[in-house]
Scaffold this motif. Structure first.
Motif, PDB file in Angstrom:
ATOM      1  N   LEU A 177      -9.859   1.192  -2.117  1.00 23.84           N
ATOM      2  CA  LEU A 177      -8.963   0.578  -1.174  1.00 23.84           C
ATOM      3  C   LEU A 177      -8.310   1.639  -0.188  1.00 23.84           C
ATOM      4  O   LEU A 177      -8.358   1.350   1.096  1.00 23.84           O
ATOM      5  CB  LEU A 177      -7.569   0.376  -1.982  1.00 23.84           C
ATOM      6  CG  LEU A 177      -6.509  -0.596  -1.385  1.00 23.84           C
ATOM      7  CD1 LEU A 177      -6.879  -1.966  -0.708  1.00 23.84           C
ATOM      8  CD2 LEU A 177      -5.191  -0.746  -2.161  1.00 23.84           C
ATOM      9  N   GLY A 178      -8.353   2.800  -0.767  1.00 21.78           N
ATOM     10  CA  GLY A 178      -7.827   3.895   0.256  1.00 21.78           C
ATOM     11  C   GLY A 178      -9.020   4.034   1.403  1.00 21.78           C
ATOM     12  O   GLY A 178      -8.695   4.126   2.576  1.00 21.78           O
ATOM     13  N   PHE A 179     -10.183   4.210   1.046  1.00 25.02           N
ATOM     14  CA  PHE A 179     -11.350   4.191   1.703  1.00 25.02           C
ATOM     15  C   PHE A 179     -11.189   3.031   2.772  1.00 25.02           C
ATOM     16  O   PHE A 179     -11.796   3.354   3.636  1.00 25.02           O
ATOM     17  CB  PHE A 179     -12.745   4.249   0.852  1.00 25.02           C
ATOM     18  CG  PHE A 179     -13.903   4.426   1.664  1.00 25.02           C
ATOM     19  CD1 PHE A 179     -14.245   5.650   2.074  1.00 25.02           C
ATOM     20  CD2 PHE A 179     -14.704   3.360   1.673  1.00 25.02           C
ATOM     21  CE1 PHE A 179     -15.473   5.748   2.686  1.00 25.02           C
ATOM     22  CE2 PHE A 179     -15.949   3.224   2.439  1.00 25.02           C
ATOM     23  CZ  PHE A 179     -16.353   4.638   2.866  1.00 25.02           C
TER      24      PHE A 179
ATOM     25  N   SER B   1      -1.093   4.955   8.597  1.00 22.42           N
ATOM     26  CA  SER B   1      -1.665   4.489   7.096  1.00 22.42           C
ATOM     27  C   SER B   1      -3.034   5.289   6.898  1.00 22.42           C
ATOM     28  O   SER B   1      -3.211   5.707   5.596  1.00 22.42           O
ATOM     29  CB  SER B   1      -2.184   3.010   7.321  1.00 22.42           C
ATOM     30  OG  SER B   1      -3.061   2.789   8.328  1.00 22.42           O
ATOM     31  N   ALA B   2      -3.821   5.655   7.596  1.00 30.62           N
ATOM     32  CA  ALA B   2      -4.681   6.704   7.468  1.00 30.62           C
ATOM     33  C   ALA B   2      -4.302   8.035   6.566  1.00 30.62           C
ATOM     34  O   ALA B   2      -5.006   8.424   5.743  1.00 30.62           O
ATOM     35  CB  ALA B   2      -5.779   7.063   8.812  1.00 30.62           C
TER      36      ALA B   2
ATOM     37  N   LYS C 213      -0.030   5.383  14.972  1.00 29.66           N
ATOM     38  CA  LYS C 213      -1.259   4.529  14.549  1.00 29.66           C
ATOM     39  C   LYS C 213      -2.206   4.892  13.489  1.00 29.66           C
ATOM     40  O   LYS C 213      -2.843   4.502  12.664  1.00 29.66           O
ATOM     41  CB  LYS C 213      -2.058   4.274  15.666  1.00 29.66           C
ATOM     42  CG  LYS C 213      -2.723   5.547  16.313  1.00 29.66           C
ATOM     43  CD  LYS C 213      -3.540   5.054  17.994  1.00 29.66           C
ATOM     44  CE  LYS C 213      -4.160   6.247  18.256  1.00 29.66           C
ATOM     45  NZ  LYS C 213      -4.691   6.009  19.641  1.00 29.66           N
ATOM     46  N   TRP C 214      -1.810   6.369  13.180  1.00 31.51           N
ATOM     47  CA  TRP C 214      -2.483   7.098  12.185  1.00 31.51           C
ATOM     48  C   TRP C 214      -1.597   7.234  10.917  1.00 31.51           C
ATOM     49  O   TRP C 214      -2.151   7.696   9.975  1.00 31.51           O
ATOM     50  CB  TRP C 214      -2.934   8.678  12.652  1.00 31.51           C
ATOM     51  CG  TRP C 214      -3.786   8.629  13.501  1.00 31.51           C
ATOM     52  CD1 TRP C 214      -3.755   8.844  14.733  1.00 31.51           C
ATOM     53  CD2 TRP C 214      -5.313   8.080  13.593  1.00 31.51           C
ATOM     54  NE1 TRP C 214      -4.865   8.703  15.545  1.00 31.51           N
ATOM     55  CE2 TRP C 214      -5.839   8.261  14.751  1.00 31.51           C
ATOM     56  CE3 TRP C 214      -6.170   7.750  12.503  1.00 31.51           C
ATOM     57  CZ2 TRP C 214      -7.216   8.137  15.106  1.00 31.51           C
ATOM     58  CZ3 TRP C 214      -7.533   7.348  12.646  1.00 31.51           C
ATOM     59  CH2 TRP C 214      -8.071   7.559  14.058  1.00 31.51           C
TER      60      TRP C 214
ATOM     61  N   ASN D  45      -8.787   2.871  15.621  1.00 33.19           N
ATOM     62  CA  ASN D  45      -7.705   3.808  16.318  1.00 33.19           C
ATOM     63  C   ASN D  45      -8.575   4.822  17.165  1.00 33.19           C
ATOM     64  O   ASN D  45      -8.046   5.446  18.012  1.00 33.19           O
ATOM     65  CB  ASN D  45      -6.708   4.398  15.695  1.00 33.19           C
ATOM     66  CG  ASN D  45      -5.726   3.531  15.026  1.00 33.19           C
ATOM     67  OD1 ASN D  45      -5.028   2.553  15.733  1.00 33.19           O
ATOM     68  ND2 ASN D  45      -5.385   3.808  13.913  1.00 33.19           N
TER      69      ASN D  45
ATOM     70  N   ILE E 133      -8.872   1.267   3.797  1.00 36.44           N
ATOM     71  CA  ILE E 133      -7.873   1.498   4.873  1.00 36.44           C
ATOM     72  C   ILE E 133      -8.227   2.435   5.911  1.00 36.44           C
ATOM     73  O   ILE E 133      -8.018   2.262   7.148  1.00 36.44           O
ATOM     74  CB  ILE E 133      -6.563   1.783   4.135  1.00 36.44           C
ATOM     75  CG1 ILE E 133      -6.320   0.842   3.145  1.00 36.44           C
ATOM     76  CG2 ILE E 133      -5.236   1.983   5.020  1.00 36.44           C
ATOM     77  CD1 ILE E 133      -5.739  -0.426   3.614  1.00 36.44           C
ATOM     78  N   ILE E 134      -8.704   3.728   5.508  1.00 37.17           N
ATOM     79  CA  ILE E 134      -9.060   4.696   6.166  1.00 37.17           C
ATOM     80  C   ILE E 134     -10.068   4.395   7.252  1.00 37.17           C
ATOM     81  O   ILE E 134      -9.873   4.600   8.424  1.00 37.17           O
ATOM     82  CB  ILE E 134      -9.260   5.901   5.233  1.00 37.17           C
ATOM     83  CG1 ILE E 134      -7.984   6.511   4.620  1.00 37.17           C
ATOM     84  CG2 ILE E 134      -9.821   7.223   6.281  1.00 37.17           C
ATOM     85  CD1 ILE E 134      -8.332   7.544   3.590  1.00 37.17           C
TER      86      ILE E 134
ATOM     87  N   PHE F  31      -3.175   7.297   3.139  1.00 36.48           N
ATOM     88  CA  PHE F  31      -4.195   7.282   2.184  1.00 36.48           C
ATOM     89  C   PHE F  31      -4.912   8.389   2.079  1.00 36.48           C
ATOM     90  O   PHE F  31      -5.633   8.774   0.712  1.00 36.48           O
ATOM     91  CB  PHE F  31      -5.007   6.025   2.425  1.00 36.48           C
ATOM     92  CG  PHE F  31      -4.595   4.588   1.747  1.00 36.48           C
ATOM     93  CD1 PHE F  31      -4.696   4.364   0.611  1.00 36.48           C
ATOM     94  CD2 PHE F  31      -3.549   3.932   2.480  1.00 36.48           C
ATOM     95  CE1 PHE F  31      -4.351   3.347  -0.155  1.00 36.48           C
ATOM     96  CE2 PHE F  31      -3.062   2.957   2.048  1.00 36.48           C
ATOM     97  CZ  PHE F  31      -3.471   2.444   0.657  1.00 36.48           C
TER      98      PHE F  31
ATOM     99  N   SER G 257      -8.850   2.081   9.617  1.00 32.23           N
ATOM    100  CA  SER G 257      -7.989   2.782  10.630  1.00 32.23           C
ATOM    101  C   SER G 257      -8.774   3.436  11.718  1.00 32.23           C
ATOM    102  O   SER G 257      -8.408   3.606  12.983  1.00 32.23           O
ATOM    103  CB  SER G 257      -6.882   3.717   9.923  1.00 32.23           C
ATOM    104  OG  SER G 257      -6.211   4.348  10.666  1.00 32.23           O
ATOM    105  N   VAL G 258      -9.661   4.284  11.031  1.00 30.62           N
ATOM    106  CA  VAL G 258     -10.544   5.090  12.059  1.00 30.62           C
ATOM    107  C   VAL G 258     -11.516   4.152  13.144  1.00 30.62           C
ATOM    108  O   VAL G 258     -11.393   4.244  14.406  1.00 30.62           O
ATOM    109  CB  VAL G 258     -11.673   5.753  11.388  1.00 30.62           C
ATOM    110  CG1 VAL G 258     -12.520   6.477  12.201  1.00 30.62           C
ATOM    111  CG2 VAL G 258     -10.900   6.901  10.455  1.00 30.62           C
TER     112      VAL G 258
ATOM    113  N   LEU H  49      -3.071  10.101  -0.607  1.00 33.76           N
ATOM    114  CA  LEU H  49      -3.377   9.429  -1.856  1.00 33.76           C
ATOM    115  C   LEU H  49      -4.669  10.239  -2.550  1.00 33.76           C
ATOM    116  O   LEU H  49      -4.679  10.364  -3.706  1.00 33.76           O
ATOM    117  CB  LEU H  49      -3.345   7.917  -1.570  1.00 33.76           C
ATOM    118  CG  LEU H  49      -3.882   7.057  -2.971  1.00 33.76           C
ATOM    119  CD1 LEU H  49      -2.748   7.345  -3.974  1.00 33.76           C
ATOM    120  CD2 LEU H  49      -4.430   6.103  -2.726  1.00 33.76           C
ATOM    121  N   ILE H  50      -5.665   9.868  -1.925  1.00 36.08           N
ATOM    122  CA  ILE H  50      -6.987  10.409  -2.264  1.00 36.08           C
ATOM    123  C   ILE H  50      -6.868  11.915  -2.647  1.00 36.08           C
ATOM    124  O   ILE H  50      -7.301  12.308  -3.680  1.00 36.08           O
ATOM    125  CB  ILE H  50      -8.070  10.198  -1.306  1.00 36.08           C
ATOM    126  CG1 ILE H  50      -8.060   8.546  -1.299  1.00 36.08           C
ATOM    127  CG2 ILE H  50      -9.507  10.899  -1.729  1.00 36.08           C
ATOM    128  CD1 ILE H  50      -9.285   8.009  -0.382  1.00 36.08           C
TER     129      ILE H  50
ATOM    130  N   LEU I 202       0.772  -1.247   0.006  1.00 31.18           N
ATOM    131  CA  LEU I 202      -0.090   0.009   0.077  1.00 31.18           C
ATOM    132  C   LEU I 202       0.794   1.309  -0.017  1.00 31.18           C
ATOM    133  O   LEU I 202       0.683   2.223  -0.679  1.00 31.18           O
ATOM    134  CB  LEU I 202      -0.724  -0.029   1.326  1.00 31.18           C
ATOM    135  CG  LEU I 202      -1.807  -1.329   1.195  1.00 31.18           C
ATOM    136  CD1 LEU I 202      -2.597  -1.271   2.387  1.00 31.18           C
ATOM    137  CD2 LEU I 202      -2.597  -1.373  -0.075  1.00 31.18           C
TER     138      LEU I 202
END
Lengths: 290, 290
Positions: free
Chosen positions: B92-94, A264-265, A261-262, B104, B96-97, A268, B100-101, A271-272, A223
């Motif tokens: 995919l980004g959606f 990866s969020a 912990k944030w 976390n 992962i986010i 992305f 993650s939310v 990325l978006i 990713l």
């Protein structure tokens, strides 16, 4: 002080992302395959190494060499047995992506079945460190940085100075014309998958030597690699470098400002943001959909 | 007997998931890796409605569906301009986010600890839907309801528009149809029905945590759909039955539990690859993904 230390870590990680993302670019720029199977290669290289070095007790440089070669062979086999038949059948990109997901599922679960799900440690010593003016860099980090940079430099020399480099650049520009010039693109593809396999094997080995591995490390890495590749700019070979270091530094800043912990969020979300406002990335050319 | 009922309930949940995903993937040719995110959002909002707001069954279900629909608009607005691999990437980004939310944001979702003790939903103020038989009935009613709605949708003028759009967007634009709005509607309908599956899962298991809604789950839902087939109702139903029954069959064959889970994944992976090569429309579908 903490910030500078984190930035140093971010740049070292960025070098590994750059290398891994360059390997992804070599495949995507030329064949347009969204190579999710790449994540499995990242994970399988350290397992080869573990088997050879820890289990069979081979010497360390031979183990590294053989595991890189084996990973390269698997990378080539994936193209030969999975992607090329789809290419010949002119399958759509989604079909190839789904097959690629199938490849990852198979490899990850075969490894989990053989080696188990638990984390394996390659290097159980406490890492030696280099200290300078209050900053600390561990030896594994030095290996990560130096090996990544060396491979990247070698690749760019090949890309700019050799015949193979010309073919790669031509291939990423227009694969039909390459065929017309009498180059066997099926064989060239195998070569490209080989190079990309070597790159991801080195990235996988150098990171796992530091932090160990389990069968599921590939996907999170992939990713990051994809994000680095996209924001660097599709179609370019320098893009992954910019993207890789950018992601490395951003993740370091995330630790500094929020918490690890944030990571990866945030990655992305970036990325978006890029996909919406600058889908061609830093270096890519704007293309109009026909 | 309870074991048998349990399997039917799980099949019902997956029928809801795959039949509604089919509208997006099969009817509109938008390959989404974010289905588990909607599933999770649906489940968490169901719990919110059932516990914090203390609502009965039908209002809770409506709250979960509406909330998930709203979140799907978030994804739709950012990703609809993207094509093929880019679209897959944004979903995919959606995924992962969202994960993650959920994982976390501990003060709201309880993160990795999960939410235990989800109360049985009350129907019409009289019935408590708890215990396996009431759940069997409830989940069967919900899956039949979903099948009915989507059967109607696919064969309605709306469904014909979607079919026309997936075959040739340009032609539809020239006929003066607003394809962006069509896609947004598809997104909203498909994901709000996925929320039903989230509701069923949360109230059936009475415990949710983010690990049930991760990327692997997304891939699993997509595999179930693709194995069954796209474009009609029969495909997703066959796929759901197949992926839920396969592990049970493997258990009867006498595969040891330690490798059964991995073996199952390997079989799914192999089936995906073989189907993509030889039968991209799946076991019972009528549409080949582009």
């Amino acid at each position: 002080m903490l910030l500078i230390q984190l930035l140093i870590n971010g740049i070292i990680m960025g070098a590994v992302y750059s290398l891994a993302s360059l390997g992804f670019a070599i495949v995507y720029n030329t064949t347009k395959i969204f190579h999710i199977g790449y994540s499995a290669l990242y994970m399988i290289a350290p397992y080869f190494f573990w088997q050879l070095y820890t289990k069979l007790g081979l010497n360390i440089s031979l183990s590294i060499f053989v595991s890189i070669i084996l990973t390269m062979i698997i990378s080539i086999l994936i193209d030969k047995t999975i992607y090329q038949p789809l290419f010949i059948k002119k399958s759509s990109s989604n079909v190839v992506t789904i097959s690629s997901i199938g490849v990852v599922t198979i490899i990850v679960n075969v490894i989990a079945m053989i080696f188990g799900n638990e984390t394996k440690i390659l290097n159980s010593d406490i890492a030696n460190t280099i200290k300078f003016s209050g900053m600390i860099v561990t030896y594994p980090q030095v290996y990560q940085f130096i090996s990544s940079i060396i491979i990247i430099i070698i690749f760019f020399i090949v890309l700019k100075k050799t015949n193979l480099g010309i073919i790669i650049r031509a291939f990423s520009n227009n694969d039909v014309l390459v065929q017309i010039m009498g180059i066997n693109i099926l064989r060239t593809r195998l070569l490209l998958f080989g190079i990309s396999g070597i790159m991801i094997a080195i990235a996988g080995l150098s990171i796992s030597y530091d932090v160990g591995m389990d069968p599921y490390i590939g996907m999170p890495m992939l990713l990051n690699v994809i994000v680095a590749f996209i924001i660097g700019g599709i179609g370019s070979f320098a893009g992954p470098l910019i993207g890789g270091f950018f992601i490395g530094v951003i993740q370091a800043l995330t630790i500094w400002m929020f918490s690890s912990k944030w990571q990866s969020a945030i990655t992305f979300i970036i990325l978006i943001i890029f996909l919406i406002f600058r889908p061609q990335g830093f270096l890519g050319k704007k293309e109009r959909e026909v | 007997m309870n074991y048998f009922f349990h399997i039917i309930i799980m099949i019902n949940i997956y029928i809801v998931l795959t039949v509604s995903s089919n509208l997006l993937v099969g009817m509109t040719n938008l390959l989404s890796l974010g289905q588990a995110a909607f599933y999770g959002i649906g489940a968490y909002f169901s719990v919110l409605a059932l516990t914090t707001l203390n609502l009965p069954l039908i209002p809770s279900l409506i709250v979960a569906m509406l909330a998930t629909g709203v979140f799907s608009l978030l994804l739709a607005l950012t990703s609809l301009r993207l094509k093929n691999d880019y679209f897959v990437l944004s979903t995919l980004g959606f995924q992962i986010i969202t994960f993650s939310v959920l994982y976390n944001w501990i003060s709201v979702t309880k993160g990795p600890y999960g939410i235990p003790g989800i109360p049985a939903p009350k129907l019409l103020g009289i019935f408590q839907v708890s215990g396996i038989i009431p759940f069997l009935i409830f989940s069967t009613v919900m899956s039949l309801f979903t099948i009915f709605i989507f059967y109607y949708l696919i064969n309605s003028p709306f469904g014909r528009l979607l079919k026309a759009m997936r075959e040739d967007e340009l032609a539809l634009i020239t006929l003066g149809k607003n394809i962006t709005s069509l896609k947004i509607q598809t997104f909203a309908i498909s994901s709000s029905f996925i929320a039903i599956a989230g509701f069923l899962y949360a109230t059936y298991v009475t415990y949710i945590d983010p690990s049930s809604f991760n990327l692997d789950e997304s891939i699993f839902i997509l595999s179930a759909l693709l194995i069954g087939g796209l474009g009609n109702i029969k495909g997703p139903v066959v796929g759901s039955i197949f992926v839920i029954l396969l592990p049970e069959i493997l258990r009867f064959v006498g595969l040891p539990d330690s490798i059964a889970a991995n073996m199952r994944q390997i079989i799914y992976g192999l089936i995906l690859i073989i189907l993509m090569r030889f039968k991209p429309e799946g076991l019972a579908g009528n549409y080949r993904i582009k």
